[in-house]
Scaffold this motif. Sequence first.
Motif, PDB file in Angstrom:
ATOM      1  N   SER A  22       0.821  -1.218   0.000  1.00 30.38           N
ATOM      2  CA  SER A  22       0.000   0.000   0.000  1.00 30.38           C
ATOM      3  C   SER A  22       0.853   1.264   0.000  1.00 30.38           C
ATOM      4  N   ALA A  23       2.076   1.186   0.490  1.00 29.70           N
ATOM      5  CA  ALA A  23       2.961   2.360   0.504  1.00 29.70           C
ATOM      6  C   ALA A  23       3.486   2.690  -0.894  1.00 29.70           C
ATOM      7  N   ALA A  24       3.457   1.720  -1.796  1.00 30.89           N
ATOM      8  CA  ALA A  24       3.925   1.883  -3.176  1.00 30.89           C
ATOM      9  C   ALA A  24       5.367   2.396  -3.243  1.00 30.89           C
ATOM     10  N   GLN A  25       6.151   2.069  -2.239  1.00 33.20           N
ATOM     11  CA  GLN A  25       7.559   2.448  -2.201  1.00 33.20           C
ATOM     12  C   GLN A  25       8.411   1.185  -2.358  1.00 33.20           C
ATOM     13  N   PRO A  26       9.362   1.207  -3.280  1.00 36.12           N
ATOM     14  CA  PRO A  26      10.195   0.013  -3.455  1.00 36.12           C
ATOM     15  C   PRO A  26      11.088  -0.234  -2.239  1.00 36.12           C
ATOM     16  N   LEU A  27      11.357  -1.508  -1.982  1.00 32.70           N
ATOM     17  CA  LEU A  27      12.253  -1.891  -0.893  1.00 32.70           C
ATOM     18  C   LEU A  27      13.542  -2.444  -1.493  1.00 32.70           C
ATOM     19  N   GLN A  28      14.644  -2.073  -0.893  1.00 32.83           N
ATOM     20  CA  GLN A  28      15.934  -2.559  -1.367  1.00 32.83           C
ATOM     21  C   GLN A  28      16.194  -3.954  -0.819  1.00 32.83           C
ATOM     22  N   ILE A  29      17.050  -4.680  -1.514  1.00 29.61           N
ATOM     23  CA  ILE A  29      17.362  -6.054  -1.138  1.00 29.61           C
ATOM     24  C   ILE A  29      17.831  -6.131   0.305  1.00 29.61           C
ATOM     25  N   ARG A  30      18.697  -5.221   0.710  1.00 28.25           N
ATOM     26  CA  ARG A  30      19.234  -5.304   2.079  1.00 28.25           C
ATOM     27  C   ARG A  30      18.150  -5.091   3.130  1.00 28.25           C
ATOM     28  N   GLN A  31      17.126  -4.279   2.823  1.00 30.47           N
ATOM     29  CA  GLN A  31      16.016  -4.093   3.759  1.00 30.47           C
ATOM     30  C   GLN A  31      15.226  -5.387   3.935  1.00 30.47           C
ATOM     31  N   ILE A  32      14.926  -6.026   2.822  1.00 30.66           N
ATOM     32  CA  ILE A  32      14.163  -7.271   2.858  1.00 30.66           C
ATOM     33  C   ILE A  32      14.983  -8.366   3.545  1.00 30.66           C
ATOM     34  N   ALA A  33      16.240  -8.456   3.145  1.00 27.37           N
ATOM     35  CA  ALA A  33      17.121  -9.502   3.683  1.00 27.37           C
ATOM     36  C   ALA A  33      17.289  -9.373   5.191  1.00 27.37           C
ATOM     37  N   SER A  34      17.444  -8.144   5.685  1.00 26.26           N
ATOM     38  CA  SER A  34      17.648  -7.968   7.125  1.00 26.26           C
ATOM     39  C   SER A  34      16.376  -8.282   7.917  1.00 26.26           C
ATOM     40  N   GLN A  35      15.215  -7.983   7.361  1.00 19.36           N
ATOM     41  CA  GLN A  35      13.949  -8.279   8.049  1.00 19.36           C
ATOM     42  C   GLN A  35      13.703  -9.777   8.183  1.00 19.36           C
ATOM     43  N   GLN A  36      14.147 -10.537   7.199  1.00 20.57           N
ATOM     44  CA  GLN A  36      13.834 -11.980   7.176  1.00 20.57           C
ATOM     45  C   GLN A  36      15.068 -12.869   7.353  1.00 20.57           C
ATOM     46  N   ASN A  37      16.226 -12.276   7.623  1.00 19.09           N
ATOM     47  CA  ASN A  37      17.466 -13.042   7.804  1.00 19.09           C
ATOM     48  C   ASN A  37      17.781 -13.935   6.598  1.00 19.09           C
ATOM     49  N   ILE A  38      17.755 -13.324   5.431  1.00 20.19           N
ATOM     50  CA  ILE A  38      18.073 -14.017   4.183  1.00 20.19           C
ATOM     51  C   ILE A  38      19.387 -13.443   3.664  1.00 20.19           C
ATOM     52  N   PRO A  39      20.332 -14.278   3.245  1.00 22.89           N
ATOM     53  CA  PRO A  39      21.573 -13.756   2.669  1.00 22.89           C
ATOM     54  C   PRO A  39      21.288 -12.861   1.456  1.00 22.89           C
ATOM     55  N   ASP A  40      21.925 -11.689   1.416  1.00 27.95           N
ATOM     56  CA  ASP A  40      21.674 -10.705   0.355  1.00 27.95           C
ATOM     57  C   ASP A  40      21.837 -11.285  -1.051  1.00 27.95           C
ATOM     58  N   ARG A  41      22.943 -11.964  -1.286  1.00 31.01           N
ATOM     59  CA  ARG A  41      23.226 -12.480  -2.634  1.00 31.01           C
ATOM     60  C   ARG A  41      22.198 -13.526  -3.060  1.00 31.01           C
ATOM     61  N   TYR A  42      21.801 -14.348  -2.128  1.00 26.81           N
ATOM     62  CA  TYR A  42      20.807 -15.375  -2.425  1.00 26.81           C
ATOM     63  C   TYR A  42      19.470 -14.715  -2.746  1.00 26.81           C
ATOM     64  N   LEU A  43      19.098 -13.720  -1.966  1.00 25.03           N
ATOM     65  CA  LEU A  43      17.846 -13.002  -2.193  1.00 25.03           C
ATOM     66  C   LEU A  43      17.863 -12.300  -3.543  1.00 25.03           C
ATOM     67  N   GLU A  44      19.012 -11.773  -3.911  1.00 22.15           N
ATOM     68  CA  GLU A  44      19.144 -11.104  -5.211  1.00 22.15           C
ATOM     69  C   GLU A  44      18.802 -12.073  -6.345  1.00 22.15           C
ATOM     70  N   GLN A  45      19.286 -13.298  -6.264  1.00 15.41           N
ATOM     71  CA  GLN A  45      18.992 -14.312  -7.277  1.00 15.41           C
ATOM     72  C   GLN A  45      17.505 -14.674  -7.283  1.00 15.41           C
ATOM     73  N   LEU A  46      16.929 -14.828  -6.097  1.00 16.06           N
ATOM     74  CA  LEU A  46      15.510 -15.177  -6.012  1.00 16.06           C
ATOM     75  C   LEU A  46      14.628 -14.070  -6.593  1.00 16.06           C
ATOM     76  N   LEU A  47      14.957 -12.823  -6.254  1.00 16.22           N
ATOM     77  CA  LEU A  47      14.157 -11.705  -6.762  1.00 16.22           C
ATOM     78  C   LEU A  47      14.292 -11.576  -8.275  1.00 16.22           C
ATOM     79  N   ALA A  48      15.456 -11.904  -8.814  1.00 22.26           N
ATOM     80  CA  ALA A  48      15.638 -11.877 -10.269  1.00 22.26           C
ATOM     81  C   ALA A  48      14.730 -12.914 -10.930  1.00 22.26           C
TER      82      ALA A  48
END
Length: 152
Positions: A22-48
């Motif tokens: 609802s905020a319509a604001q993009p979230l950066q990978i590091r924000q998402i990764a830190s909230q869910q304890n996901i490795p940044d590089r791995y999350l980058e591949q998943l989001l791609a």
Amino acid sequence: MELSLKSEYALLALIVLANHYSAAQPLQIRQIASQQNIPDRYLEQLLATLRRNGLVRSQRGSKGGYLLAREPWHITVLEVVQCIEGIEPNAGGQNGKANPTTQEQETPAGLVVKELWQAAQQAAAEVLDSCTLKDLCEQEKQKQGTNPMYYI
């Protein structure tokens, strides 16, 4: 049946994006990764992968990041799992590949086991298809409200 770690991480990331839809604001990978304890590089591949399959979209620039491509109530868990695991929608057999030569040589017991497995896969697909990202967000909020607070 278990959810793979890839699918679990993808769902966790999408829940974060759905909660911020609802905020319509993009979230950066590091924000998402830190909230869910996901490795940044791995999350980058998943989001791609999710972006290539039309579930998320990316925005470039200093305020760039990732957003859901559709409303959270229009993205099912089944879509996410199929996208991440590389399973074609409505595919039968193992990952959608049927082996006709094996069917001709199967025993009655083998056919019974195969039919049972197909029924289990169908039931699992129906459960995953009936649940959307919005449903997961609502369940998450309910769980957050039930956690007891401990004061020292």
